[in-house]
Motif scaffolding. Sequence first.
Motif, short mmCIF file in Angstrom:
data_model
loop_
_atom_site.label_atom_id
_atom_site.label_comp_id
_atom_site.label_asym_id
_atom_site.label_seq_id
_atom_site.Cartn_x
_atom_site.Cartn_y
_atom_site.Cartn_z
N LYS A 1 0.83 -1.21 0.00
CA LYS A 1 0.00 0.00 0.00
C LYS A 1 0.86 1.25 0.00
CE LYS A 1 -4.49 -1.34 1.80
NZ LYS A 1 -5.54 -1.05 2.81
N LYS A 2 1.98 1.21 0.74
CA LYS A 2 2.91 2.36 0.72
C LYS A 2 3.42 2.60 -0.69
CE LYS A 2 4.93 2.31 5.37
NZ LYS A 2 6.19 2.09 6.13
N LEU A 3 3.72 1.49 -1.36
CA LEU A 3 4.26 1.60 -2.72
C LEU A 3 3.22 2.17 -3.68
CD1 LEU A 3 6.61 0.87 -4.69
CD2 LEU A 3 5.50 -1.35 -5.01
N THR A 4 2.00 1.62 -3.64
CA THR A 4 0.97 2.00 -4.62
C THR A 4 0.27 3.31 -4.28
OG1 THR A 4 -0.65 0.61 -3.45
CG2 THR A 4 0.55 -0.39 -5.29
N LYS A 5 0.19 3.64 -2.99
CA LYS A 5 -0.56 4.83 -2.59
C LYS A 5 0.31 6.06 -2.34
CE LYS A 5 -4.47 2.58 -2.55
NZ LYS A 5 -5.50 2.86 -3.59
N ILE A 6 1.60 5.84 -2.08
CA ILE A 6 2.48 6.98 -1.74
C ILE A 6 3.64 7.10 -2.73
CG2 ILE A 6 4.01 7.97 0.00
CD1 ILE A 6 2.27 6.67 2.14
N TYR A 7 4.48 6.06 -2.81
CA TYR A 7 5.71 6.16 -3.59
C TYR A 7 5.46 6.30 -5.09
CZ TYR A 7 8.82 5.33 0.37
OH TYR A 7 9.51 5.48 1.55
N ILE A 8 4.66 5.40 -5.66
CA ILE A 8 4.45 5.46 -7.11
C ILE A 8 3.78 6.76 -7.55
CG2 ILE A 8 3.20 4.41 -9.05
CD1 ILE A 8 3.84 1.70 -7.91
N PRO A 9 2.68 7.21 -6.89
CA PRO A 9 2.09 8.49 -7.30
C PRO A 9 3.04 9.67 -7.15
CG PRO A 9 0.54 7.25 -5.96
CD PRO A 9 1.85 6.53 -5.87
N SER A 10 3.93 9.63 -6.15
CA SER A 10 4.87 10.74 -5.93
C SER A 10 6.01 10.74 -6.95
CB SER A 10 5.46 10.66 -4.52
OG SER A 10 4.44 10.76 -3.54
N VAL A 11 6.47 9.55 -7.30
CA VAL A 11 7.64 9.43 -8.19
C VAL A 11 7.25 9.46 -9.66
CG1 VAL A 11 9.55 7.90 -8.85
CG2 VAL A 11 8.95 8.17 -6.44
N LEU A 12 6.04 9.06 -9.97
CA LEU A 12 5.60 8.93 -11.37
C LEU A 12 5.81 10.19 -12.21
CD1 LEU A 12 4.58 6.62 -13.08
CD2 LEU A 12 2.23 7.32 -12.55
N PRO A 13 5.47 11.39 -11.73
CA PRO A 13 5.72 12.59 -12.56
C PRO A 13 7.19 12.79 -12.90
CG PRO A 13 4.21 13.10 -10.76
CD PRO A 13 4.75 11.73 -10.48
N TYR A 14 8.09 12.49 -11.95
CA TYR A 14 9.53 12.59 -12.20
C TYR A 14 9.94 11.56 -13.26
CZ TYR A 14 9.90 15.40 -7.93
OH TYR A 14 9.77 16.38 -6.97
N PHE A 15 9.39 10.36 -13.14
CA PHE A 15 9.72 9.30 -14.09
C PHE A 15 9.27 9.65 -15.50
CE2 PHE A 15 8.50 5.30 -16.23
CZ PHE A 15 9.74 4.67 -16.26
N MET A 16 8.05 10.18 -15.61
CA MET A 16 7.51 10.53 -16.92
C MET A 16 8.32 11.64 -17.58
SD MET A 16 5.26 8.40 -17.37
CE MET A 16 4.23 7.26 -16.46
N ALA A 17 8.69 12.65 -16.79
CA ALA A 17 9.50 13.76 -17.32
C ALA A 17 10.86 13.24 -17.79
CB ALA A 17 9.69 14.83 -16.25
N ALA A 18 11.44 12.31 -17.04
CA ALA A 18 12.73 11.74 -17.41
C ALA A 18 12.61 10.95 -18.71
CB ALA A 18 13.24 10.84 -16.29
N CYS A 19 11.53 10.21 -18.85
CA CYS A 19 11.34 9.37 -20.04
C CYS A 19 11.21 10.21 -21.31
CB CYS A 19 10.10 8.49 -19.88
SG CYS A 19 10.37 7.10 -18.75
#
Length: 265
Positions: free
Chosen positions: A174-192
Amino acid sequence: MTRSTTLVNDTKKPNKLKRIAIKTAVAALWLVLWQLVCVIVDMELLVVSPLTVLQRLIELAQTPEFWLYSVKSLGRITAGFALGGIVGTTLAVLCSKFRFAREFFTPAITIIKSTPVASFIILALVWLTGTYVPIFIGFLMVLPVIYSNVFQGIAEVDPKLLEMAQVFRMSRVKKLTKIYIPSVLPYFMAACRTALGLAWKAGVAAEVIGVTKDSIGRQLYYSKIYIETADLFAWTVVVILLSIALEKIFMLCADKICAAFHLSK
């Protein structure tokens, strides 16, 4: 459908049409400037007209070799990008969790970021066969971009959210899906988005220098050797179109992933 939803959709349509009109006008302006340069230079050996390039592009598209080279180059660039994304994300997670991993991998990431692409291509030609060189080079160009952004994204996760997760004893999933992934995803998309462009530039450069069999880069190399400027421009347009198409497909998938985590692009 509610009235408010209808109003929102009606508002979006004119805005979308306006954006398309602006982009079309800008593209037309650049084509006019290109034609103007061609007229001023008046030497097709140096600059060919947009119409000549289009005609040559149509001629190439009618040959099976054109599609073979395009698909194989696309496959190599995509493979290098995917490898860089997977390894870069994995390293970022490891380095954010373990200090030793961060100290160990940081010098390597710095070296990759600082070394000229041509040096890596030449070394890769010594180590690998021609087919794998563009994949390896694409991987190296994507790796540090993904790593840096994902690492930053993890570091920027709101500590208050983590404290709340600890108070409510949330599971790791739940920490991964509810906190980490939503927080990191914008950074990941910009990097891609940045990494995709780098992967194409570096990958095609590797194909040119390595004269990779069945590749766009090899055709660019032959265009230069035989001074076929129309072919050079036509294959360059192919690279640009493939790069844009790949980015559009990626961003479409990204939108769906973001929607799954209740995020906007």
